[in-house]
Motif scaffolding. Structure first.
Motif, PDB file in Angstrom:
ATOM      1  N   ALA A  87       0.833  -1.210   0.000  1.00 26.63           N
ATOM      2  CA  ALA A  87       0.000   0.000   0.000  1.00 26.63           C
ATOM      3  C   ALA A  87       0.864   1.255   0.000  1.00 26.63           C
ATOM      4  N   LYS A  88       1.973   1.183   0.748  1.00 28.33           N
ATOM      5  CA  LYS A  88       2.875   2.334   0.773  1.00 28.33           C
ATOM      6  C   LYS A  88       3.460   2.592  -0.614  1.00 28.33           C
ATOM      7  N   ASP A  89       3.894   1.509  -1.269  1.00 25.71           N
ATOM      8  CA  ASP A  89       4.446   1.670  -2.623  1.00 25.71           C
ATOM      9  C   ASP A  89       3.397   2.218  -3.582  1.00 25.71           C
ATOM     10  N   GLU A  90       2.191   1.622  -3.496  1.00 27.45           N
ATOM     11  CA  GLU A  90       1.127   2.093  -4.389  1.00 27.45           C
ATOM     12  C   GLU A  90       0.747   3.536  -4.081  1.00 27.45           C
ATOM     13  N   GLU A  91       0.761   3.875  -2.778  1.00 29.93           N
ATOM     14  CA  GLU A  91       0.448   5.256  -2.401  1.00 29.93           C
ATOM     15  C   GLU A  91       1.488   6.216  -2.950  1.00 29.93           C
ATOM     16  N   GLU A  92       2.762   5.800  -2.853  1.00 30.03           N
ATOM     17  CA  GLU A  92       3.810   6.659  -3.428  1.00 30.03           C
ATOM     18  C   GLU A  92       3.648   6.810  -4.936  1.00 30.03           C
ATOM     19  N   LYS A  93       3.345   5.656  -5.584  1.00 31.72           N
ATOM     20  CA  LYS A  93       3.133   5.734  -7.035  1.00 31.72           C
ATOM     21  C   LYS A  93       1.951   6.631  -7.368  1.00 31.72           C
TER      22      LYS A  93
ATOM     23  N   GLU B  51       1.486  12.504   3.732  1.00 31.04           N
ATOM     24  CA  GLU B  51       2.397  11.494   4.278  1.00 31.04           C
ATOM     25  C   GLU B  51       2.344  11.457   5.803  1.00 31.04           C
ATOM     26  N   THR B  52       2.295  12.668   6.423  1.00 33.74           N
ATOM     27  CA  THR B  52       2.199  12.698   7.893  1.00 33.74           C
ATOM     28  C   THR B  52       0.895  12.066   8.374  1.00 33.74           C
ATOM     29  N   ALA B  53      -0.212  12.380   7.634  1.00 33.03           N
ATOM     30  CA  ALA B  53      -1.497  11.780   8.023  1.00 33.03           C
ATOM     31  C   ALA B  53      -1.456  10.263   7.876  1.00 33.03           C
ATOM     32  N   VAL B  54      -0.871   9.806   6.739  1.00 30.61           N
ATOM     33  CA  VAL B  54      -0.775   8.351   6.527  1.00 30.61           C
ATOM     34  C   VAL B  54       0.111   7.710   7.581  1.00 30.61           C
TER      35      VAL B  54
ATOM     36  N   GLY C 130       0.676   8.901  10.601  1.00 27.48           N
ATOM     37  CA  GLY C 130      -0.052   8.918  11.879  1.00 27.48           C
ATOM     38  C   GLY C 130      -1.079   7.800  11.957  1.00 27.48           C
ATOM     39  N   LEU C 131      -1.842   7.633  10.842  1.00 29.15           N
ATOM     40  CA  LEU C 131      -2.816   6.532  10.825  1.00 29.15           C
ATOM     41  C   LEU C 131      -2.128   5.178  10.940  1.00 29.15           C
ATOM     42  N   ARG C 132      -0.988   5.057  10.243  1.00 29.86           N
ATOM     43  CA  ARG C 132      -0.256   3.796  10.319  1.00 29.86           C
ATOM     44  C   ARG C 132       0.266   3.542  11.737  1.00 29.86           C
ATOM     45  N   ALA C 133       0.790   4.616  12.368  1.00 25.21           N
ATOM     46  CA  ALA C 133       1.293   4.460  13.746  1.00 25.21           C
ATOM     47  C   ALA C 133       0.157   4.099  14.699  1.00 25.21           C
ATOM     48  N   LEU C 134      -1.012   4.786  14.522  1.00 21.22           N
ATOM     49  CA  LEU C 134      -2.160   4.448  15.372  1.00 21.22           C
ATOM     50  C   LEU C 134      -2.592   2.998  15.165  1.00 21.22           C
ATOM     51  N   PHE C 135      -2.623   2.593  13.887  1.00 22.20           N
ATOM     52  CA  PHE C 135      -3.013   1.207  13.604  1.00 22.20           C
ATOM     53  C   PHE C 135      -2.018   0.222  14.213  1.00 22.20           C
ATOM     54  N   ASP C 136      -0.705   0.536  14.066  1.00 25.24           N
ATOM     55  CA  ASP C 136       0.315  -0.344  14.664  1.00 25.24           C
ATOM     56  C   ASP C 136       0.186  -0.384  16.182  1.00 25.24           C
ATOM     57  N   LYS C 137      -0.068   0.798  16.787  1.00 25.68           N
ATOM     58  CA  LYS C 137      -0.232   0.830  18.249  1.00 25.68           C
ATOM     59  C   LYS C 137      -1.440   0.001  18.688  1.00 25.68           C
ATOM     60  N   GLU C 138      -2.561   0.184  17.961  1.00 26.69           N
ATOM     61  CA  GLU C 138      -3.760  -0.591  18.317  1.00 26.69           C
ATOM     62  C   GLU C 138      -3.505  -2.087  18.188  1.00 26.69           C
TER      63      GLU C 138
END
Length: 584
Positions: A131-137, A199-202, A204-212
């Protein structure tokens, strides 16, 4: 002399009677009869006493048989209760084994769920990376499309401004270029800011998801470890309690078995003693019967003796009468008769004395034997009473043992109920663990749903990217066609007609403007140089122009957009384009 002898013999008989009986003389026939009746009554009383004692013995035997039956039934009930307790203990062991098997199954299931969670975590990491790669693309494609669109918009604006203000463009070309550069830099900065914010929002969401995910994983692991530790402690305590209870019960069962064996041995000994006493009683009864027969014979002999005494008295009375009648005769005959009578009566008296001595001796022997047997029977009765008392005491002890066994059974039942409650608690805990497992599975399903949502978003982004690429490709083709058609029209346009007739010097400016627009797009193809390429482009541009005019005439809602395309192809002035837009 014979009369004196008779008198002496009578006196001796009277002395014997007075010594042996309460009678004084032999002439007291009624007293003798009463005495003999008393002797008979005593014999009957002894027989009644013997019968009463035999009845008591039979009753004691019946009571002993009842006690034996009761003891047998109690021992049977105790053995049945012991078997029931063993069955309950076996059931408790089976339930404990089932609980252990369920615990092992639950551990296997938890290990499987952990493996699935780790596998899903790995898949989630992979999907995150994809998803990160696709998001960057996608971000790169969007930024590229934005730059292309901005460049196209700027090119159109510049083209409109160049068509409307050709004279002012020459003097302000440098200023516009500087403005364009500053605008480009500003737009690039805004694009960079938007990209950074995204990128910061993504992140942050990724960090929140990892934390959860980490918090849920730690919580699940802690709950599983706590439940496993509690379950292991409960199993260990249950095993220790069960082993202790089994040891206590086995010791209690062994004690009860030893007590049952001792009681059975004592019962057998008492039974043997009772059989011996019964044999002795039967022998004493047979001896009593023989003594009774002897007493009957003695009574018969006494009756015969009394009859003989009565006959002798009658004969004596007759002889006295005859003597009194014959005293008047000769003295020789009287003396002869007296001698004969004396001899006769002396013989009879000797026989009677001999019979009396024999009867007295037999009576003494019978009384001595009766007294001995009565003393023996009383001793035996006392012994039987002692045995009955001991058996009653043993029965009371057995009843106390039965009561203690019943209390022990109730206690064991209470313990079994406690074990069943513990097993129910373990079942409830296993259900709670199953619920926790279902919650974990639901969380895993939520994670899977989130992963599928992210995959769908990735697919949507891929579809958007493909759509944007296709749109970009069509825009490039349209721009290429527009440039080629514009170049063709510029070559075919009459220099003395229209807008360019009054301003012949504007064509190089237009060319420079077209070259600047081609420099801005960077992706457009260069103009054709050969005549064959010019002819093919000319045919394509005519076909494109024909299609645009047909769409302009057929579709009214597309006319504002097509006016701009026609103004670009046919190179209308800004006033002409505004007039056509107002009419469209």
């Amino acid at each position: 002399m014979s009369f004196k002898r008779l008198q002496t013999e009578k006196a001796a008989a009277d002395r014997a009677l007075s010594e042996l009986t309460p009678l004084q003389t032999i002439q007291e026939i009624d007293a003798l009869r009463d005495y003999l009746q008393n002797v008979n009554l005593k014999a009957e009383m002894t027989q009644d006493e013997i019968k009463r004692l035999t009845g008591k013995l039979t009753r004691q035997e019946e009571r002993i048989e009842e006690l034996r039956d009761i003891h047998r039934l109690e021992s049977k009930s105790q053995s049945d209760q012991i078997e029931k307790l063993r069955g309950q203990v076996n059931e408790a062991e089976a339930l404990l084994k089932v609980a252990q098997v369920s615990a092992s199954r639950y551990e296997e299931e938890t290990s499987k769920t952990k493996a699935d969670i780790s596998r899903l975590q790995n898949e989630l990491d992979k999907t995150k990376a994809a998803a990160k790669d696709e998001e960057e693309k996608r971000i790169k494609a969007i930024s590229l499309l934005k730059t292309v669109r901005q460049k196209l918009v700027k090119a159109e604006k510049e083209r409109d401004d160049s068509l409307g203000e050709v004279q002012t463009l020459t003097s302000r070309d440098k200023e516009e270029r500087e403005k364009e550069r500053t605008e480009r830099l500003r737009l690039q900065g805004e694009i960079d800011k938007v990209n950074l914010e995204r990128e910061t929002a993504v992140q942050g969401l990724r960090a929140l998801f990892d934390k959860e995910v980490a918090v849920l994983k730690e919580r699940h692991e802690k709950e599983v470890l706590a439940l496993r530790g509690q379950f292991e402690l409960d199993v260990i305590t249950l095993k220790s309690l069960h082993s202790k209870e089994l040891e206590v019960r086995t010791s209690r069962i062994s004690d009860l078995e030893t007590s049952v064996q001792t009681l059975s041995g004592e019962k057998d000994e008492i039974f043997d003693q009772l059989q011996m006493r019964q044999a002795e009683l039967e022998s004493s009864q047979s001896h009593l019967e023989s003594l009774q027969s002897q007493t009957v014979e003695l009574q018969y002999q006494l009756r015969e003796a009394t009859d003989r005494i009565a006959l002798l008295n009658d004969e004596l009375f007759n002889s006295q009468q005859a003597q009194s009648t014959k005293l008047q005769g000769s003295p020789e005959e009287v003396t002869r008769l007296l001698l004969a009578a004396e001899a006769k009566y002396e013989g009879r008296i000797a026989d009677l004395r001999r019979q009396l001595s024999i009867m007295e001796r037999e009576r003494d022997e019978g009384e001595a034997e009766l007294s001995k047997k009565l003393s023996q029977k009383t001793k035996e009765v006392d012994e039987l009473k002692a045995i009955v008392n001991s058996s009653s005491k043993e029965h009371e002890q057995e009843q106390e043992n039965v009561i203690s066994l019943q209390e022990e059974m109730e206690r064991l039942k209470a313990e079994i109920k406690a074990h069943q409650s513990v097993i129910a608690e373990l079942g409830a805990r296993t259900e709670e663990m199953a619920e926790g497992e279902t919650v974990a599975q639901s969380q895993v399903l939520e994670l899977n749903s989130r992963i599928t949502g992210l995959q769908q978003q990735i697919e949507e982004s891929k579809a958007r990217e493909a759509q944007i690429r296709a749109h970009n490709k069509t825009l490039r083709e349209e721009l290429r066609k527009v440039q080629s058609s514009a170049a063709l029209l510029e070559r075919q346009r009459n220099p003395g007609a229209g807008y360019w007739a009054s301003k012949p010097d504007g064509q190089p400016e237009m060319r420079s403007q077209a070259s600047s627009s081609s420099d801005l797009t960077r992706d457009m193809s260069s103009r054709p140089n050969s005549p064959s390429a010019g002819r093919s482009d000319e045919e394509v541009n005519y076909e494109y122009l024909r299609n645009v005019i047909l769409q302009f005439l057929e579709h009214k809602e597309m006319r504002p957009h097509l006016v701009r395309i026609l103004s670009t192809i046919l190179r209308f002035t800004p006033q002409e384009t505004r007039r056509l837009v107002a009419k469209a």
